[in-house]
Design an enzyme around this catalytic site. Structure first.
Site, PDB file in Angstrom:
ATOM      1  N   ASP A 164       0.818  -1.215   0.000  1.00 58.49           N
ATOM      2  CA  ASP A 164       0.000   0.000   0.000  1.00 58.49           C
ATOM      3  C   ASP A 164       0.852   1.267   0.000  1.00 58.49           C
ATOM      4  O   ASP A 164       2.072   1.210   0.177  1.00 58.49           O
ATOM      5  CB  ASP A 164      -0.954  -0.009   1.211  1.00 58.49           C
ATOM      6  CG  ASP A 164      -0.264  -0.410   2.519  1.00 58.49           C
ATOM      7  OD1 ASP A 164       0.981  -0.376   2.566  1.00 58.49           O
ATOM      8  OD2 ASP A 164      -0.965  -0.750   3.479  1.00 58.49           O
TER       9      ASP A 164
ATOM     10  N   ASP B 190      -7.423  -1.762  14.138  1.00 56.74           N
ATOM     11  CA  ASP B 190      -8.821  -2.067  13.805  1.00 56.74           C
ATOM     12  C   ASP B 190      -8.939  -3.350  12.978  1.00 56.74           C
ATOM     13  O   ASP B 190      -9.977  -3.623  12.390  1.00 56.74           O
ATOM     14  CB  ASP B 190      -9.480  -0.879  13.086  1.00 56.74           C
ATOM     15  CG  ASP B 190      -8.820  -0.557  11.741  1.00 56.74           C
ATOM     16  OD1 ASP B 190      -7.913  -1.292  11.322  1.00 56.74           O
ATOM     17  OD2 ASP B 190      -9.240   0.428  11.099  1.00 56.74           O
TER      18      ASP B 190
ATOM     19  N   HIS C 272      -7.140  -4.222  10.259  1.00 58.70           N
ATOM     20  CA  HIS C 272      -6.905  -4.182   8.812  1.00 58.70           C
ATOM     21  C   HIS C 272      -5.599  -4.861   8.412  1.00 58.70           C
ATOM     22  O   HIS C 272      -4.641  -4.900   9.171  1.00 58.70           O
ATOM     23  CB  HIS C 272      -6.970  -2.750   8.258  1.00 58.70           C
ATOM     24  CG  HIS C 272      -5.863  -1.831   8.667  1.00 58.70           C
ATOM     25  ND1 HIS C 272      -6.080  -0.608   9.256  1.00 58.70           N
ATOM     26  CD2 HIS C 272      -4.519  -1.923   8.537  1.00 58.70           C
ATOM     27  CE1 HIS C 272      -4.926   0.003   9.469  1.00 58.70           C
ATOM     28  NE2 HIS C 272      -3.958  -0.780   9.049  1.00 58.70           N
TER      29      HIS C 272
ATOM     30  N   GLU D 125      -9.624  -1.444   5.376  1.00 59.63           N
ATOM     31  CA  GLU D 125     -10.300  -1.046   6.605  1.00 59.63           C
ATOM     32  C   GLU D 125     -11.558  -1.892   6.849  1.00 59.63           C
ATOM     33  O   GLU D 125     -12.047  -2.547   5.924  1.00 59.63           O
ATOM     34  CB  GLU D 125     -10.677   0.436   6.509  1.00 59.63           C
ATOM     35  CG  GLU D 125      -9.473   1.369   6.442  1.00 59.63           C
ATOM     36  CD  GLU D 125      -8.738   1.513   7.770  1.00 59.63           C
ATOM     37  OE1 GLU D 125      -8.669   0.525   8.541  1.00 59.63           O
ATOM     38  OE2 GLU D 125      -8.225   2.606   8.054  1.00 59.63           O
TER      39      GLU D 125
HETATM   40  C1  GLP Z   1      -0.456   0.588   8.457  1.00 57.07           C
HETATM   41  C2  GLP Z   1      -0.100  -0.318   7.300  1.00 57.07           C
HETATM   42  C3  GLP Z   1      -0.331  -1.783   7.630  1.00 57.07           C
HETATM   43  C4  GLP Z   1       0.282  -2.098   8.984  1.00 57.07           C
HETATM   44  C5  GLP Z   1      -0.352  -1.247  10.045  1.00 57.07           C
HETATM   45  C6  GLP Z   1       0.157  -1.551  11.444  1.00 57.07           C
HETATM   46  O1  GLP Z   1      -1.798   0.876   8.513  1.00 57.07           O
HETATM   47  N1  GLP Z   1      -0.823   0.021   6.117  1.00 57.07           N
HETATM   48  O2  GLP Z   1       0.219  -2.578   6.610  1.00 57.07           O
HETATM   49  O3  GLP Z   1       0.112  -3.452   9.266  1.00 57.07           O
HETATM   50  O4  GLP Z   1      -0.038   0.099   9.729  1.00 57.07           O
HETATM   51  O5  GLP Z   1       1.255  -0.762  11.769  1.00 57.07           O
HETATM   52  P1  GLP Z   1       2.247  -1.035  12.967  1.00 57.07           P
HETATM   53  O6  GLP Z   1       3.052  -2.207  12.550  1.00 57.07           O
HETATM   54  O7  GLP Z   1       3.091   0.211  13.022  1.00 57.07           O
HETATM   55  O8  GLP Z   1       1.432  -1.268  14.154  1.00 57.07           O
END
Ligand code: GLP
Length: 269
Positions: A67, A136, A138, A143
């Site tokens: 993404d 959440d 995802h 989402e």
């Molecule tokens: C973002 C990314 C996800 C990731 C999430 C969690 O939203 N698009 O791919 O898994 O963050 O982030 P973190 O690993 O910093 O908790």
């Protein structure tokens, strides 16, 4: 799903990197799906370490990132382009023309998304998809209420995700609300998935994903339908799992042939 509970984030990183290194040793032209966020950072550091020791050649590997924020240029400090170059690509011998990260400045979103999916198909699909999980539930930026059959597209972030991701932006800056993300259906086509999480902050969502009902309200729960997914988490992220003892028992009693094929002995407790 194979749930692997390890002592800490470092052990998760080592185990995940080991699985990826094994894949690249088996097939030097492997295709990796990569994720951003703080969770995979130690795993990237581990891959860099293995590469520097001369034990991992990325020259024929192709990568696809999940993404990117729409509207951010690749050199923006919070862009996923910058993240990937700083945390991994600048330190390994991956070929620049085999790196794919969604283009946040694309002028034609549907056409670009169709092209990105076509590139994944053209190289034979993703061998290992690395995933984190949002608070959440995802995966990528899919989402809650995203279609579980969705393909790559633009998506609007929830307030929760905007709040969570503020920390990567300067205090004066607004977090973009629109993103490009591989769809849930795109992710599900990867042959193997490694979903990592650490810290108490992720304990509730990990329990929902692994043991809760399959629901678009927690898009990661779709991994219950994936035939080969490893959920690698630390003890803190495992505290709300009802079946935690079973997952530990299973890991401890894995047959030798399976351990040899996939796992890093050093991390076996
Ligand atoms: C973002 C990314 C996800 C990731 C999430 C969690 O939203 N698009 O791919 O898994 O963050 O982030 P973190 O690993 O910093 O908790």
């Amino acid at each position: 799903m194979e749930v692997i509970i390890l002592p800490d984030a470092q052990a998760v990183a080592r185990q995940a990197a080991h699985l990826i290194a094994q894949q690249i040793h088996r097939n030097p032209a492997s295709v990796l799906g990569l994720a951003t966020g703080s969770t995979p950072e130690p795993m990237y550091a581990e891959l860099i370490r293995i590469h520097r020791e001369g034990k991992l050649d990325f020259s024929r590997v192709t990568t696809f990132n999940l993404d990117e924020y729409l509207g951010l240029s690749p050199d923006h400090p919070a862009s996923y382009h910058r993240f990937m170059h700083e945390k991994l690509f600048d330190h390994i011998n991956v070929s620049k023309d085999r790196i794919y990260i969604p283009d946040g400045l694309t002028a034609d979103v549907p056409k670009y998304c169709a092209w990105y999916e076509e590139r994944i198909r053209a190289v034979g699909g993703i061998d290992i998809q690395v995933l984190g999980i949002g608070s959440d539930g995802h995966i990528g930026f899919n989402e809650p209420t995203s279609s579980l059959a969705s393909r790559m597209r633009n998506k609007t972030l929830t307030q929760k995700t905007i709040e969570d991701n503020k920390r990567f932006f300067a205090p004066s800056e607004k977090v973009p609300t629109e993103v490009l993300t591989m769809g849930v259906g795109t992710i599900m086509e990867a042959r193997t998935c490694i979903l990592m999480a650490h810290g108490a902050r992720k304990a509730s969502v990990i329990a929902k994903m692994v043991e809760g009902p399959l629901t678009a309200m927690v898009t990661a729960s779709v991994m219950q339908l994936h035939p080969r997914t490893f959920v690698m988490i630390d003890e803190a992220a495992a505290t709300q799992l009802q079946m935690a003892d079973y997952y530990r028992f299973q890991w401890e009693n894995k047959p030798e042939w399976e351990k040899r094929a996939f796992f890093c002995h050093a991390d076996k407790r």
